[in-house]
Every structure is written in C-alpha cells, then in structure tokens.
Design a protein around this motif. Structure first.
Motif, PDB file in Angstrom:
ATOM      1  N   TYR A   3      40.516  52.641  49.248  1.00  0.00           N
ATOM      2  CA  TYR A   3      40.798  51.772  50.514  1.00  0.00           C
ATOM      3  C   TYR A   3      42.129  51.722  50.890  1.00  0.00           C
ATOM      4  N   TYR A   5      42.507  50.322  45.420  1.00  0.00           N
ATOM      5  CA  TYR A   5      43.447  50.012  46.501  1.00  0.00           C
ATOM      6  C   TYR A   5      44.748  50.460  46.129  1.00  0.00           C
ATOM      7  N   GLU A  43      35.509  57.576  48.972  1.00  0.00           N
ATOM      8  CA  GLU A  43      35.120  56.723  49.932  1.00  0.00           C
ATOM      9  C   GLU A  43      35.691  55.285  49.224  1.00  0.00           C
ATOM     10  N   GLU A  44      35.830  55.319  47.898  1.00  0.00           N
ATOM     11  CA  GLU A  44      36.048  54.040  47.173  1.00  0.00           C
ATOM     12  C   GLU A  44      37.500  53.924  47.036  1.00  0.00           C
ATOM     13  N   LYS A  81      40.615  52.132  56.867  1.00  0.00           N
ATOM     14  CA  LYS A  81      40.111  51.516  55.377  1.00  0.00           C
ATOM     15  C   LYS A  81      41.109  50.378  55.404  1.00  0.00           C
ATOM     16  N   GLN A 104      33.461  45.359  49.103  1.00  0.00           N
ATOM     17  CA  GLN A 104      32.791  46.251  47.782  1.00  0.00           C
ATOM     18  C   GLN A 104      32.768  45.848  46.708  1.00  0.00           C
ATOM     19  N   GLN A 141      37.559  45.643  53.159  1.00  0.00           N
ATOM     20  CA  GLN A 141      36.691  46.613  52.674  1.00  0.00           C
ATOM     21  C   GLN A 141      36.622  46.781  51.015  1.00  0.00           C
ATOM     22  N   ALA A 142      37.614  46.582  50.640  1.00  0.00           N
ATOM     23  CA  ALA A 142      37.853  46.840  48.996  1.00  0.00           C
ATOM     24  C   ALA A 142      37.172  45.619  48.374  1.00  0.00           C
TER      25      ALA A 142
END
Length: 426
Positions: A106, A219, A103-104, A112, A120, A116-117
């Motif tokens: 993006y 990312y 999930e990390e 995604k 976070q 979102q990146a």
C-alpha cells in the motif's frame, strides 16, 4: 528505456512533479524555483552527458530529522536537477513494475494509501487472524544491497544506460556535517526514486508470502503477517526471518519484532482495542496510540505559546496546518471523544493568548466591557491576581470569548472537520 526517460513529455511531467513536491535544496543550494531557468539553459548538455556516459550526479546533502523516540533519521537530499532526472526515471520504471506489484502493498503507489492498509489490517484481525507476526526491518533504507536491487531491475529493464544512471545515484556520496561519506549500500530516503526502489526489492517478499497464501499488509518497509494460531505465527516468523536474511540480506530488529495480539499491535500509528458494541463480541476497532496524541498536543502547545509573535489570524492558520493533516491521517480511528476534549483545551489556549495580548489593565477592562461584561466585573477581572491560564478557563472568558465568536474570527474546530470526514459519526 533511456529514450522514453529523456522524452520531452516525460521530462516535462517530471519537472512539474518536482516543483509541486517543493522540498529543500541540495548541496548546491539551488531552489526549486530556479530549476526551470537552469533546464532552459543546460537542457541539451545534461541529456548529452547522460547518453555519452559522462553524467556525474552531485553528492547528496545529509539532513538529520529528529524522531519522536529521541533518535534521528538521516535523510538524503539530492540537488534539484538530480531530483528532476530521478523523477523522470521513476515514472518510466513504474510503468514496468507497478502492474506486477501485489495488492497487499500500500505504500507510495497510485490509488493506494495508508487508510487502505489500516482497514485491511483491521479486517484481517476481525476475520479471526489475531496472532500477528510483526517484523521491523533494522535501518531498511540504509541496508539495501545495491547489487540485489539492480539485478531485480535488470530482470525487467535491459537498458544499460538506465541501470548505469540508477547505480550512479545509489553510489553518490552523502555529505554530513561538511564531510563526504562513501555509500556502498542503502537507498537514501528523500529522493524521488527511493519509494519505488524499496517496493521493487520488497515485492520479492510479497510474492513469497503470496505463494504461501498468507494474509499480510505492507506499507513500504512496515509489514505484518496475520495468522490464526500462535504456533503458525511462530513458524511463519522464523521462515520470513530466514528469507529476509538469506535472500534479501536485510537484518531484522529483534527487539521491535515479535508475535503480537491485537491489543499490543501497532500499525502506522494506529492501535487496536476490543469494541463493546452489541453483537460484535471479539471484534476490534481502531484507535490512535498515545504517542500520536502527545506529539499532536506538543505541536499545538508550541503554536499557542503566548510569547509567539503571531497575529490571531496567523495563529489560527498555523494551528489548522498542524491538526488538519493529523485528523485526516487518523480519521478512521475512534477519536471523537478525545477530539472534543482537545478542542476545549485548544480554545482555552486561544483565550489565554488573547488575554495575554491585551496586556495593559485598562485595555483588559475596556475589552471585557465590549464583550458584554458589567463595568464593575470588568474592573475587578482586569485587576485580578489570577494567572493567565486560570483566567482563560474562568467563566469570565469562557462566556464572553465564546465558540461562536471564535468561529467568526476564522476558528475551525477539529471535531467539525472530523465530522465532515465521517458524516456517519455524530
């Protein structure tokens, strides 16, 4: 798997994705608009060549794209037909890998995105993880080892034809300035497959970091790890360096990598500065790095150059194309005040263009009168020796070519758009 790749439904979906993405032509100069007629004519031949192992991809067209630091990035543009087939493979590969990605990660994934990146990353920092291992992979897309990537795909996809096809695309030569160059490593940026292939390779790193219960954000090839102490950051950084070197054979750019504090850390064009709101001591907020503002202003300046042969309507459309995407990307950052200043500057640039378009002295005089200026003032200003930029900022144009008049002609301010994206900000 190749049966699913070559299913009519999958190929149809791939075709529409390629058409929607548009893009430049390859070395055969076939445009996206020509793809349908080509498929209709050669559909069976293409599919049979793949199943018989006789398919040969066309060489990639190398295109050098200038970067903001003065260097260039090499993009590889496959032909439209190869893009169609790569998209079809990518769609089926994604069904095998997507659910297993962490999930990390993006970048270039459904549901995604960049925002979102960044959110976070900000959360990690505000939770106290403020010693950051910032790692820059040197020429990642040029350094990927094909055998590593193909092995990872083979672990999940046992289809020899699909793997043979991917290998063919990975090894396709690239033409740069008229010369063909062999490729024995690297994934060409510009193909529909490259984002997914990069995620497949770097998911190995994600799982390694996850197993160690580290906080991180990735990312595509841009990733950072968040720790609570400098000693921990140093230890993690050395370990990740060895993992990338020994397991993935990916080199690190030592000049751009290091241990950062939030003040000197950058993620996807965003910076982090302390917020001075009451009760938020030690917390940080997002800003846009200065380079981002400089690049935006440079593009706007070109579009509002008085000698550019645009009608006023075309100029407004061009400006909107430039700043709308930029504001959307940085909408989470604290940019309200700077956007106000940018809008004022941009309106003066438009007034300058209008003044220049009036050209002749009599036309300037008559237009000023139409805008409500007295005859005496209109005559004096039409004959002024002041430069156009000075006139654009003077009260005579600021009070006549007003914001409301510009809006009536189709002008949209950046601050209005930003406020719609962030209704809580006034």
């Amino acid at each position: 798997m190749i049966e699913k790749v070559l299913q009519a439904k999958n190929l149809y979906k791939a075709y529409h994705r390629v058409v929607r993405n548009k893009g430049a032509s390859g070395i055969d100069r076939m445009e996206v608009s020509e793809l349908k007629s080509y498929i209709d004519k050669h559909h069976n031949d293409i599919l049979m060549s793949i199943l018989n192992g006789k398919y040969v991809p066309t060489a990639i067209r190398g295109v050098e794209i200038p970067k903001s630091n003065g260097k260039v990035r090499l993009l590889g543009v496959p032909t439209v037909v190869d893009r169609w087939l790569q998209q079809a493979v990518s769609q089926q590969l994604a069904t095998r890998f997507e659910l297993d990605f962490e999930e990390e990660s993006y970048g270039f994934r459904p549901q995604k995105n960049l925002h979102q990146a960044v959110k976070q990353s900000l959360k990690n920092i505000n939770d106290g993880y403020q010693d950051i291992v910032d790692i820059d992979l040197r020429g990642f897309f040029d350094e990927v080892q094909h055998y590593k990537l193909l092995q990872l795909i083979y672990n999940k996809v046992k289809c020899r034809t699909t793997l043979w096809l991917i290998r063919k695309w990975l090894r396709a030569p690239i033409r740069i300035n008229g010369r063909l160059h062999k490729r024995r490593k690297g994934v060409p940026q510009g193909s529909p497959l490259s984002p997914l292939l990069s995620n497949i390779l770097l998911d190995t790193l994600d799982k390694h970091l996850k197993a160690k219960r580290l906080k991180f954000v990735r990312y595509a090839d841009d990733f950072s790890i968040y720790t609570k102490t400098k000693a921990e950051a140093r230890k993690v950084g050395n370990e990740v360096y060895l993992f990338l070197k020994n397991r993935l054979e990916l080199p690190i750019n030592r000049e751009k990598s290091g241990i950062r504090r939030p003040n000197n850390f950058e993620l996807l064009g965003h910076g982090f500065v302390p917020t001075y709101k009451k009760g938020e001591k030690g917390k940080y907020q997002l800003i846009v790095k200065n380079e981002g503002w400089v690049n935006l202003k440079r593009k706007l300046k070109v579009a509002t150059k008085k000698t550019m042969p645009y009608s006023f309507k075309e100029r407004l459309h061009k400006l909107k194309e430039i700043w709308m995407g930029w504001v959307h990307i940085y909408r989470l950052a604290s940019i309200h005040h700077k956007l106000k200043q940018l809008d004022e500057w941009l309106r003066n640039r438009l007034r300058y263009c209008i003044w220049h378009d009036w050209k002749k002295l009599e036309r300037k005089r008559k237009n000023l009168i139409r805008l409500g200026v007295s005859q005496g003032q209109a005559y004096a200003w039409s004959r002024t020796r002041m430069g156009g930029w000075a006139v654009a900022q003077s009260p005579i144009l600021v009070t006549t070519i007003t914001l409301s008049r510009l809006r009536s002609k189709g002008y949209v301010s950046t601050i209005d758009y930003y406020s719609k994206l962030n209704p809580q900000i006034q």
